[in-house]
Design a protein around this motif. Structure first.
Motif, PDB file in Angstrom:
ATOM      1  N   GLY A  46      91.268 -16.479  14.245  1.00 42.98           N
ATOM      2  CA  GLY A  46      92.000 -17.739  14.089  1.00 42.98           C
ATOM      3  C   GLY A  46      93.121 -17.626  13.070  1.00 42.98           C
ATOM      4  N   LEU A  47      92.838 -16.986  11.947  1.00 38.38           N
ATOM      5  CA  LEU A  47      93.859 -16.803  10.912  1.00 38.38           C
ATOM      6  C   LEU A  47      95.006 -15.947  11.432  1.00 38.38           C
ATOM      7  N   ALA A  48      94.677 -14.853  12.106  1.00 38.82           N
ATOM      8  CA  ALA A  48      95.727 -13.960  12.616  1.00 38.82           C
ATOM      9  C   ALA A  48      96.601 -14.654  13.659  1.00 38.82           C
ATOM     10  N   PHE A  49      95.972 -15.346  14.619  1.00 44.38           N
ATOM     11  CA  PHE A  49      96.770 -16.032  15.637  1.00 44.38           C
ATOM     12  C   PHE A  49      97.514 -17.223  15.045  1.00 44.38           C
ATOM     13  N   GLY A  50      96.940 -17.885  14.057  1.00 42.68           N
ATOM     14  CA  GLY A  50      97.619 -18.995  13.397  1.00 42.68           C
ATOM     15  C   GLY A  50      98.870 -18.545  12.664  1.00 42.68           C
ATOM     16  N   LEU A  51      98.805 -17.353  12.063  1.00 42.12           N
ATOM     17  CA  LEU A  51      99.979 -16.803  11.377  1.00 42.12           C
ATOM     18  C   LEU A  51     100.969 -16.196  12.376  1.00 42.12           C
ATOM     19  N   ALA A  52     100.466 -15.684  13.485  1.00 42.52           N
ATOM     20  CA  ALA A  52     101.324 -15.026  14.468  1.00 42.52           C
ATOM     21  C   ALA A  52     102.152 -16.020  15.280  1.00 42.52           C
ATOM     22  N   TYR A  53     101.593 -17.206  15.518  1.00 42.06           N
ATOM     23  CA  TYR A  53     102.273 -18.202  16.362  1.00 42.06           C
ATOM     24  C   TYR A  53     102.336 -19.552  15.628  1.00 42.06           C
ATOM     25  N   PRO A  54     103.074 -19.625  14.536  1.00 38.94           N
ATOM     26  CA  PRO A  54     103.072 -20.851  13.723  1.00 38.94           C
ATOM     27  C   PRO A  54     103.688 -22.066  14.419  1.00 38.94           C
ATOM     28  N   ARG A  55     104.638 -21.868  15.295  1.00 40.77           N
ATOM     29  CA  ARG A  55     105.285 -23.005  15.957  1.00 40.77           C
ATOM     30  C   ARG A  55     104.443 -23.587  17.078  1.00 40.77           C
ATOM     31  N   ARG A  56     103.468 -22.844  17.530  1.00 41.29           N
ATOM     32  CA  ARG A  56     102.596 -23.287  18.628  1.00 41.29           C
ATOM     33  C   ARG A  56     101.128 -23.242  18.201  1.00 41.29           C
ATOM     34  N   ARG A  57     100.893 -23.444  16.920  1.00 44.84           N
ATOM     35  CA  ARG A  57      99.554 -23.278  16.367  1.00 44.84           C
ATOM     36  C   ARG A  57      98.519 -24.172  17.042  1.00 44.84           C
ATOM     37  N   LEU A  58      98.828 -25.429  17.281  1.00 47.19           N
ATOM     38  CA  LEU A  58      97.864 -26.345  17.889  1.00 47.19           C
ATOM     39  C   LEU A  58      97.555 -25.939  19.330  1.00 47.19           C
ATOM     40  N   LEU A  59      98.574 -25.576  20.082  1.00 49.03           N
ATOM     41  CA  LEU A  59      98.379 -25.122  21.461  1.00 49.03           C
ATOM     42  C   LEU A  59      97.547 -23.844  21.498  1.00 49.03           C
ATOM     43  N   VAL A  60      97.866 -22.897  20.633  1.00 53.03           N
ATOM     44  CA  VAL A  60      97.134 -21.626  20.590  1.00 53.03           C
ATOM     45  C   VAL A  60      95.692 -21.866  20.147  1.00 53.03           C
ATOM     46  N   ALA A  61      95.469 -22.788  19.222  1.00 52.48           N
ATOM     47  CA  ALA A  61      94.102 -23.105  18.786  1.00 52.48           C
ATOM     48  C   ALA A  61      93.291 -23.686  19.945  1.00 52.48           C
ATOM     49  N   GLY A  62      93.889 -24.583  20.706  1.00 49.22           N
ATOM     50  CA  GLY A  62      93.199 -25.141  21.866  1.00 49.22           C
ATOM     51  C   GLY A  62      92.883 -24.081  22.904  1.00 49.22           C
ATOM     52  N   ALA A 100      93.296 -23.412  10.518  1.00 56.11           N
ATOM     53  CA  ALA A 100      93.581 -24.316   9.403  1.00 56.11           C
ATOM     54  C   ALA A 100      93.998 -23.518   8.163  1.00 56.11           C
ATOM     55  N   LEU A 101      93.349 -22.405   7.908  1.00 53.72           N
ATOM     56  CA  LEU A 101      93.743 -21.553   6.779  1.00 53.72           C
ATOM     57  C   LEU A 101      95.158 -21.014   6.961  1.00 53.72           C
TER      58      LEU A 101
END
Length: 125
Positions: A46-62, A100-101
């Protein structure tokens, strides 16, 4: 740097997929226990993908939560594996914690980054 972070994120996802669906004997084990291992793996994903795709973080999290569910269901067809609701809940919640981190990390870095316009100007006259 973005390509490096994205590469790390996808390599982590591949490693977690292999650990989840691969032969049980090749899965890494630690002293953290099953829930601890799942939590550590998915918080890092989650941390890696959250940092990798910051503009689409909510979509990537879903998408991550959906794919974690798919990964858990795929264990029904993997020899020696078992799908459990508890594993899905731990995995999905800790992946979301990782996202979230990543958001907090971005906020802190933005908040405390020196203002580029103030440092690029010459001395005041």
């Amino acid at each position: 740097m973005s390509i490096l972070v994205r590469s790390i994120a996808w390599l982590l996802a591949a490693a977690v997929t292999f650990a989840t669906l691969g032969p049980p004997g090749l899965r890494p084990h630690s002293d953290l226990g099953q829930d601890g291992e799942h939590a550590l793996a998915f918080i890092l994903v989650g941390l890696a993908f959250g940092l990798a795709y910051p503009r689409r973080r909510l979509l990537v999290a879903g998408a991550a939560v959906v794919l974690i569910g798919v990964l858990e269901l795929m264990q029904f067809w993997a020899p020696g594996r078992h799908a459990r609701l508890e594993d899905f809940l731990v995995d999905a919640l800790t992946a979301c914690l990782g996202f979230a981190l990543a958001a907090v990390t971005d906020w802190v870095m933005t908040r405390f980054r020196p203002n580029a316009s103030a440092t690029s100007e010459g001395p005041a006259e």
